[in-house]
Design an enzyme around this catalytic site. Structure first.
Site, PDB file in Angstrom:
ATOM      1  CB  THR A  95      -0.912   0.010   1.244  1.00  0.00           C
ATOM      2  OG1 THR A  95      -1.585  -1.246   1.320  1.00  0.00           O
ATOM      3  CG2 THR A  95      -1.932   1.132   1.151  1.00  0.00           C
ATOM      4  CE  LYS A 171      -4.783  -1.674   1.063  1.00  0.00           C
ATOM      5  NZ  LYS A 171      -5.603  -2.493   1.949  1.00  0.00           N
ATOM      6  CE  LYS A 240       1.416   2.085   4.968  1.00  0.00           C
ATOM      7  NZ  LYS A 240       1.189   1.112   3.932  1.00  0.00           N
TER       8      LYS A 240
HETATM    9  P1  NAP Z   1       5.419  -5.472   7.918  1.00  0.00           P
HETATM   10  O1  NAP Z   1       5.105  -6.727   8.622  1.00  0.00           O
HETATM   11  O2  NAP Z   1       5.783  -4.272   8.732  1.00  0.00           O
HETATM   12  O3  NAP Z   1       6.621  -5.793   6.878  1.00  0.00           O
HETATM   13  C1  NAP Z   1       7.241  -4.745   6.203  1.00  0.00           C
HETATM   14  C2  NAP Z   1       8.259  -5.278   5.205  1.00  0.00           C
HETATM   15  O4  NAP Z   1       8.915  -4.156   4.597  1.00  0.00           O
HETATM   16  C3  NAP Z   1       9.361  -6.132   5.819  1.00  0.00           C
HETATM   17  O5  NAP Z   1       9.793  -7.074   4.875  1.00  0.00           O
HETATM   18  C4  NAP Z   1      10.457  -5.087   6.073  1.00  0.00           C
HETATM   19  O6  NAP Z   1      11.762  -5.644   6.135  1.00  0.00           O
HETATM   20  C5  NAP Z   1      10.333  -4.246   4.827  1.00  0.00           C
HETATM   21  N1  NAP Z   1      10.893  -2.899   5.003  1.00  0.00           N
HETATM   22  C6  NAP Z   1      10.455  -1.930   5.838  1.00  0.00           C
HETATM   23  N2  NAP Z   1      11.220  -0.819   5.691  1.00  0.00           N
HETATM   24  C7  NAP Z   1      12.160  -1.123   4.758  1.00  0.00           C
HETATM   25  C8  NAP Z   1      13.212  -0.380   4.172  1.00  0.00           C
HETATM   26  N3  NAP Z   1      13.450   0.914   4.509  1.00  0.00           N
HETATM   27  N4  NAP Z   1      13.986  -0.983   3.253  1.00  0.00           N
HETATM   28  C9  NAP Z   1      13.738  -2.269   2.889  1.00  0.00           C
HETATM   29  N5  NAP Z   1      12.749  -3.037   3.396  1.00  0.00           N
HETATM   30  C10 NAP Z   1      11.956  -2.455   4.328  1.00  0.00           C
HETATM   31  O7  NAP Z   1       4.224  -5.001   6.976  1.00  0.00           O
HETATM   32  P2  NAP Z   1       3.025  -5.890   6.381  1.00  0.00           P
HETATM   33  O8  NAP Z   1       1.922  -5.945   7.372  1.00  0.00           O
HETATM   34  O9  NAP Z   1       3.573  -7.131   5.778  1.00  0.00           O
HETATM   35  O10 NAP Z   1       2.536  -4.911   5.210  1.00  0.00           O
HETATM   36  C11 NAP Z   1       3.201  -4.837   3.949  1.00  0.00           C
HETATM   37  C12 NAP Z   1       2.394  -3.911   3.044  1.00  0.00           C
HETATM   38  O11 NAP Z   1       1.091  -4.477   2.834  1.00  0.00           O
HETATM   39  C13 NAP Z   1       2.153  -2.518   3.631  1.00  0.00           C
HETATM   40  O12 NAP Z   1       2.180  -1.555   2.597  1.00  0.00           O
HETATM   41  C14 NAP Z   1       0.766  -2.612   4.236  1.00  0.00           C
HETATM   42  O13 NAP Z   1       0.133  -1.354   4.306  1.00  0.00           O
HETATM   43  C15 NAP Z   1       0.095  -3.546   3.237  1.00  0.00           C
HETATM   44  N6  NAP Z   1      -1.032  -4.337   3.757  1.00  0.00           N
HETATM   45  C16 NAP Z   1      -0.957  -4.914   4.991  1.00  0.00           C
HETATM   46  C17 NAP Z   1      -2.042  -5.677   5.453  1.00  0.00           C
HETATM   47  C18 NAP Z   1      -2.026  -6.308   6.829  1.00  0.00           C
HETATM   48  O14 NAP Z   1      -3.125  -6.662   7.331  1.00  0.00           O
HETATM   49  N7  NAP Z   1      -0.887  -6.494   7.472  1.00  0.00           N
HETATM   50  C19 NAP Z   1      -3.177  -5.831   4.659  1.00  0.00           C
HETATM   51  C20 NAP Z   1      -3.207  -5.260   3.382  1.00  0.00           C
HETATM   52  C21 NAP Z   1      -2.124  -4.507   2.940  1.00  0.00           C
HETATM   53  P3  NAP Z   1      12.391  -6.089   7.558  1.00  0.00           P
HETATM   54  O15 NAP Z   1      11.923  -7.507   7.796  1.00  0.00           O
HETATM   55  O16 NAP Z   1      13.844  -5.965   7.348  1.00  0.00           O
HETATM   56  O17 NAP Z   1      11.860  -5.114   8.602  1.00  0.00           O
END
Ligand code: NAP
Length: 298
Positions: A95, A171, A240
């Site tokens: 997102t 989204k 965010k």
């Molecule tokens: P998350 O658990 O916080 O994972 C974030 C990912 O991004 C990890 O792989 C992290 O790597 C990486 N990352 C963060 N900062 C970085 C940087 N500066 N450079 C390189 N890699 C970086 O997030 P998530 O829940 O999986 O969400 C991922 C995306 O999907 C987001 O945009 C979120 O809004 C969207 N989303 C989430 C959900 C939900 O329910 N969780 C649902 C729909 C959409 P590290 O492991 O090294 O920290």
């Protein structure tokens, strides 16, 4: 199709696992390398940089936290943009802002690479069960090439046109609506609790008689049970998304007064150190505003 996957967070890890389970060979990259250990070894290759991950890909999927993460992975010396070959595809499923999506579309086009914006609805449980809803935009032919792979991670694809940024707008608008439902539920659950009404009974009435939908059911349950940990969707990501919705709205001179209010409530939650909790923990701010936290045992 050779697939590379960048971003093994709460969402990316189960999505990548589904691709491996379906028999795909997968190259992955994650900033924190040892996250890949959770995927096991069969069919897995771990790249040392985003560029290396992109070099071997017919399809590169990114699932990263925010614009900064996507920029750091795509651009620069070791960025994936420099590794992708002409005619290969980047499907951006994070997102992110519609502005970054536009920039990605331009950068890929100038290198004869293909780009699809394909953000998703659904939490990590939905990702694990391959039940995500994918909102896709880009060239129709490129989306068709992605479809078999999308079918392994989601239960459906909604195509919203050939301008990739429109998938990001849909989204962000959808997440604003989700945040609004959380705000409204948080307020009403706080109200009924102050009158001593059992939250689970209130939820039963809401879902059984009035508002039945996955959103009221799932978030209603989290709020009724005050279950903020472990976070499915982190509160800091919720902030965010509300900010991104506000910025998209500002570009077309559209006030979103409710989003402004919710942004401030999320900021209050961040100030209290609740950024890693589920975004339904917005309710805790509403409880505190009502002097209700002590009564509910927060
Ligand atoms: P998350 O658990 O916080 O994972 C974030 C990912 O991004 C990890 O792989 C992290 O790597 C990486 N990352 C963060 N900062 C970085 C940087 N500066 N450079 C390189 N890699 C970086 O997030 P998530 O829940 O999986 O969400 C991922 C995306 O999907 C987001 O945009 C979120 O809004 C969207 N989303 C989430 C959900 C939900 O329910 N969780 C649902 C729909 C959409 P590290 O492991 O090294 O920290």
């Amino acid at each position: 199709m050779r697939i590379s996957f960048i971003g093994l967070g709460s969402m990316g890890l189960p999505m990548a696992r589904n691709l491996l389970d379906a028999g795909h060979e997968l190259t992955v990259y994650n900033r924190t390398r040892n996250r890949a250990d959770e995927l096991g070894q069969v069919g897995l290759r771990v790249a040392a940089s985003p560029r290396e991950a992109a070099q071997s890909a017919d399809l590169l999927i990114t699932m990263l936290s925010d614009d900064t993460a996507v920029e750091s992975v795509m651009f620069g010396d070791q960025g994936a943009l420099g590794g992708l070959k002409p005619d290969t595809i980047h499907a951006s499923m994070s997102t992110i802002s519609h502005l970054l999506s536009r920039r990605l579309a331009d950068e890929h086009r100038s290198r004869s690479q293909r780009y699809v914006a394909a953000p998703v609805f659904g939490r990590p449980e939905a990702a694990a069960g391959a039940k995500l809803w994918i909102i896709a935009a880009g060239e129709a032919e490129t989306i068709e090439r992605c479809r078999p792979v999308f079918g392994l991670i989601g239960q459906g694809v909604e195509v919203v046109g050939d301008d990739p940024a429109m998938a990001n707008v849909v989204k962000l608008a959808g997440n604003f609506l989700l945040a609004s439902a959380i705000e409204a539920m948080g307020e009403t659950f706080t109200l009924v609790q102050k009158y001593g009404i059992e939250p689970s009974r209130f939820l039963e009435i809401l879902n059984g008689r009035l508002f039945r939908s996955p959103i009221y059911e799932n978030y209603g349950k989290l709020i009724a049970e005050r279950r903020w940990e472990p976070a499915g969707f982190k509160l800091r990501h919720g902030l965010k998304d509300v900010r991104l919705a506000l910025s998209a709205a500002e570009e077309v001179t559209t006030p979103l007064p409710l989003a402004s209010l919710i942004r401030d409530h999320y900021l209050s939650a961040m100030a209290r150190g609740w950024g890693e909790s589920d975004w339904a923990a917005l309710t805790r701010v509403l409880e505190e505003n009502a002097g209700a936290a002590a009564e509910t045992g927060a």
